[in-house]
Every structure is written in C-alpha cells, then in structure tokens.
Enzyme design. Structure first.
Site, PDB file in Angstrom:
ATOM      1  N   LEU A  25       0.827  -1.211   0.000  1.00 10.84           N
ATOM      2  CA  LEU A  25       0.000   0.000   0.000  1.00 10.84           C
ATOM      3  C   LEU A  25       0.862   1.263   0.000  1.00 10.84           C
ATOM      4  O   LEU A  25       2.010   1.218   0.437  1.00 10.84           O
ATOM      5  CB  LEU A  25      -0.868   0.031   1.263  1.00 10.84           C
ATOM      6  CG  LEU A  25      -1.945  -1.027   1.436  1.00 10.84           C
ATOM      7  CD1 LEU A  25      -2.578  -0.888   2.818  1.00 10.84           C
ATOM      8  CD2 LEU A  25      -3.003  -0.904   0.335  1.00 10.84           C
ATOM      9  N   SER A  26       0.278   2.351  -0.423  1.00  9.31           N
ATOM     10  CA  SER A  26       0.941   3.641  -0.274  1.00  9.31           C
ATOM     11  C   SER A  26       1.202   3.857   1.224  1.00  9.31           C
ATOM     12  O   SER A  26       0.358   3.519   2.059  1.00  9.31           O
ATOM     13  CB  SER A  26       0.018   4.739  -0.810  1.00  9.31           C
ATOM     14  OG  SER A  26       0.624   5.992  -0.653  1.00  9.31           O
ATOM     15  N   ALA A  27       2.377   4.357   1.554  1.00 12.00           N
ATOM     16  CA  ALA A  27       2.802   4.614   2.944  1.00 12.00           C
ATOM     17  C   ALA A  27       3.101   3.334   3.729  1.00 12.00           C
ATOM     18  O   ALA A  27       3.283   3.383   4.948  1.00 12.00           O
ATOM     19  CB  ALA A  27       1.796   5.476   3.710  1.00 12.00           C
ATOM     20  N   GLY A  35       5.821   1.764   3.379  1.00 17.80           N
ATOM     21  CA  GLY A  35       7.246   1.902   3.715  1.00 17.80           C
ATOM     22  C   GLY A  35       8.193   1.470   2.607  1.00 17.80           C
ATOM     23  O   GLY A  35       9.397   1.366   2.840  1.00 17.80           O
ATOM     24  N   LYS A  36       7.668   1.271   1.408  1.00 17.53           N
ATOM     25  CA  LYS A  36       8.501   0.780   0.297  1.00 17.53           C
ATOM     26  C   LYS A  36       9.704   1.694   0.027  1.00 17.53           C
ATOM     27  O   LYS A  36      10.836   1.231  -0.023  1.00 17.53           O
ATOM     28  CB  LYS A  36       7.646   0.654  -0.979  1.00 17.53           C
ATOM     29  CG  LYS A  36       6.469  -0.299  -0.849  1.00 17.53           C
ATOM     30  CD  LYS A  36       5.650  -0.367  -2.124  1.00 17.53           C
ATOM     31  CE  LYS A  36       4.972   0.926  -2.515  1.00 17.53           C
ATOM     32  NZ  LYS A  36       4.005   1.463  -1.518  1.00 17.53           N
ATOM     33  N   SER A  37       9.432   2.988  -0.170  1.00 14.11           N
ATOM     34  CA  SER A  37      10.520   3.917  -0.534  1.00 14.11           C
ATOM     35  C   SER A  37      11.524   4.046   0.599  1.00 14.11           C
ATOM     36  O   SER A  37      12.743   4.085   0.355  1.00 14.11           O
ATOM     37  CB  SER A  37       9.964   5.308  -0.833  1.00 14.11           C
ATOM     38  OG  SER A  37       8.961   5.218  -1.785  1.00 14.11           O
ATOM     39  N   SER A  72       2.145  -1.522  -7.219  1.00 13.34           N
ATOM     40  CA  SER A  72       1.885  -2.704  -8.068  1.00 13.34           C
ATOM     41  C   SER A  72       0.813  -3.601  -7.445  1.00 13.34           C
ATOM     42  O   SER A  72       1.116  -4.709  -6.997  1.00 13.34           O
ATOM     43  CB  SER A  72       3.174  -3.482  -8.359  1.00 13.34           C
ATOM     44  OG  SER A  72       3.983  -3.679  -7.232  1.00 13.34           O
TER      45      SER A  72
HETATM   46  P1  ADP Z   1       5.633   4.065   0.351  1.00 17.41           P
HETATM   47  O1  ADP Z   1       6.883   4.214  -0.475  1.00 17.41           O
HETATM   48  O2  ADP Z   1       5.255   2.629   0.587  1.00 17.41           O
HETATM   49  O3  ADP Z   1       4.487   4.880  -0.155  1.00 17.41           O
HETATM   50  P2  ADP Z   1       7.032   5.659   2.306  1.00 17.41           P
HETATM   51  O4  ADP Z   1       8.321   4.939   2.509  1.00 17.41           O
HETATM   52  O5  ADP Z   1       7.027   6.862   1.396  1.00 17.41           O
HETATM   53  O6  ADP Z   1       5.934   4.601   1.838  1.00 17.41           O
HETATM   54  O7  ADP Z   1       6.421   6.135   3.715  1.00 17.41           O
HETATM   55  C1  ADP Z   1       6.350   5.258   4.804  1.00 17.41           C
HETATM   56  C2  ADP Z   1       6.304   6.051   6.111  1.00 17.41           C
HETATM   57  O8  ADP Z   1       6.232   5.120   7.202  1.00 17.41           O
HETATM   58  C3  ADP Z   1       7.548   6.898   6.320  1.00 17.41           C
HETATM   59  O9  ADP Z   1       7.161   8.103   6.922  1.00 17.41           O
HETATM   60  C4  ADP Z   1       8.375   6.019   7.302  1.00 17.41           C
HETATM   61  O10 ADP Z   1       9.229   6.803   8.103  1.00 17.41           O
HETATM   62  C5  ADP Z   1       7.300   5.344   8.129  1.00 17.41           C
HETATM   63  N1  ADP Z   1       7.695   4.047   8.725  1.00 17.41           N
HETATM   64  C6  ADP Z   1       7.516   3.669   9.986  1.00 17.41           C
HETATM   65  N2  ADP Z   1       7.983   2.425  10.228  1.00 17.41           N
HETATM   66  C7  ADP Z   1       8.481   1.984   9.067  1.00 17.41           C
HETATM   67  C8  ADP Z   1       9.127   0.766   8.683  1.00 17.41           C
HETATM   68  N3  ADP Z   1       9.341  -0.235   9.527  1.00 17.41           N
HETATM   69  N4  ADP Z   1       9.502   0.642   7.399  1.00 17.41           N
HETATM   70  C9  ADP Z   1       9.284   1.654   6.525  1.00 17.41           C
HETATM   71  N5  ADP Z   1       8.695   2.828   6.820  1.00 17.41           N
HETATM   72  C10 ADP Z   1       8.291   3.005   8.104  1.00 17.41           C
END
Ligand code: ADP
Length: 200
Positions: free
Chosen positions: A32-34, A36-38, A105
């Site tokens: 899902l968006s957010a 933590g992928k990026s 995806s």
């Molecule tokens: P995505 O790329 O999936 O849309 P982002 O990486 O942009 O997600 O954002 C994920 C958010 O969740 C960030 O603010 C990150 O700091 C937070 N976060 C908290 N715990 C985790 C974790 N274990 N892994 C990745 N992100 C995390």
C-alpha cells in the site's frame, strides 16, 4: 591492456558477472501507499552501496516523471507503467546491478508478469510484500494522499477505492508496523546473503 583471456564477442551474463564481480537481481517491493517501500528501498540501497555493491532504486519519482510521463492512472496505463518498469528492472539486473523497484503494483497478474520476464532471462526476482494494516498506512499518510482519496479528490486510490491484491507467496513478507526500517532493510540484506546473491 595485456590479457590472456578471450571473452566471447557478445558477453554472456556469467561473463559480465565475473568481470563485475557481482550478481544482479530485482528486488520488487509491493504494498500500500505509505507501507514503507521507498523508505526501506533507500535504507537498503545505502547499505548495499556502502558494501561497494552496485544497486539502484526505481520508484515513482524517477520513472513517472521520465520514461512513463506519458502514462496516467487508467487500468491500461497502470498495466503499461508496470510492464515498462519490469523491463527496465530486468535490464538493470541483467547489467549485474541490484535493482530495487518500489511500486504499489496492486495486481498479482502484473507482478507475476514481472517475475516471468526475469525467469525467462534466467534472472532472480525477489518479491517483497511491504505489509501494513490500512488504518496505520492512513495514519502515516506522509504525502496526504489518503486524505485526498477519502475526500474523493484522488479517484481509484489503492486500498480506498481500488483493490490491492496481496502476494500469496512472496520471497519476503515484512510487517512494517512491527519492525523498524533498519530491521526491514536488514531482512532483505540477509536474504540476499542467504541466497548467495551477495557475499556475507
Ligand atoms: P511508500 O513508499 O510505501 O508509499 P514511504 O516509505 O514513502 O511509503 O512512507 C512510509 C512512512 O512510514 C515513512 O514516513 C516512514 O518513516 C514510516 N515508517 C515507519 N515504520 C516503518 C518501517 N518499519 N519501514 C518503513 N517505513 C516506516
């Protein structure tokens, strides 16, 4: 440069691997968006580069604004988006680089096509399910996208108004609400070591 080795005129993958002293692969982060992928992709890329390994991230920022800037968010365009990303990721892997692709995806069929493409080329494909419950992703909402989706400003938003098909048998399943970013990046790193893709 003197050498007693004669390489094949068209280098094979194995010859490239030997010359580069590194294996390539695609690490495909889906979720899902957010979820933590990026964030995980950045941490992993830094870890690999610090070990002097070649790694490169593909994400919305460098793909959507360049190669795929002609694509929108219709189903057809989303499919084409993932198809092109799969091809580019495969090329990086074939160039003996660790390609880290992070895209929502949401459709199994698209991810399976990416996997097949790598399989046909004899390249390793590691699907990583970056998993988080929707309510936590929505609370994180670092880019305010869930808010806009709830308000109907963004249509067909994955998890809200469009489906997310979770992987059934990913190589790795990371629960980002239960582990830190570093632990998640380490899990992928350790998997690469276990599979002999990178040295211990
Ligand atoms: P995505 O790329 O999936 O849309 P982002 O990486 O942009 O997600 O954002 C994920 C958010 O969740 C960030 O603010 C990150 O700091 C937070 N976060 C908290 N715990 C985790 C974790 N274990 N892994 C990745 N992100 C995390």
């Amino acid at each position: 440069m003197a050498t007693n080795i004669t390489w094949h005129p068209n280098l094979t993958y194995d010859e490239r691997k030997q010359l580069r002293n590194q294996d390539g692969c695609t690490i495909w982060l889906t979720g899902l968006s957010a979820s933590g992928k990026s964030t995980i992709a950045c941490a992993l890329e830094q870890k690999l580069l610090n070990k002097k390994l070649s790694a490169y991230r593909l994400d919305g920022d460098n793909i959507r604004f360049g190669l795929n800037k002609d694509l929108g968010f219709t189903e057809e365009d989303r499919n084409e988006n993932i198809r092109r990303i799969s091809e580019v990721s495969r090329l990086f892997a074939d160039a003996c680089t660790i390609s880290i692709s992070s895209f929502i995806s949401p459709y199994k069929a698209d991810r399976n096509r990416a996997r097949e493409l790598h399989k046909e080329a004899g390249l390793k494909f590691i699907e990583v399910f970056v998993d988080v419950p929707l309510d936590i992703a929505e609370k994180r909402d670092p880019k305010g996208l869930y808010k806009k989706a709830r308000e109907g400003i963004i249509k067909e938003f994955t998890g809200i108004s469009a489906p997310y098909e979770a992987p059934e048998s990913p190589e790795l399943h990371l629960k980002t609400h239960l582990k830190s970013v570093e632990e998640c990046a380490d899990d992928i790193y350790n998997y690469l070591v276990k599979e002999l893709i990178i040295p211990a």
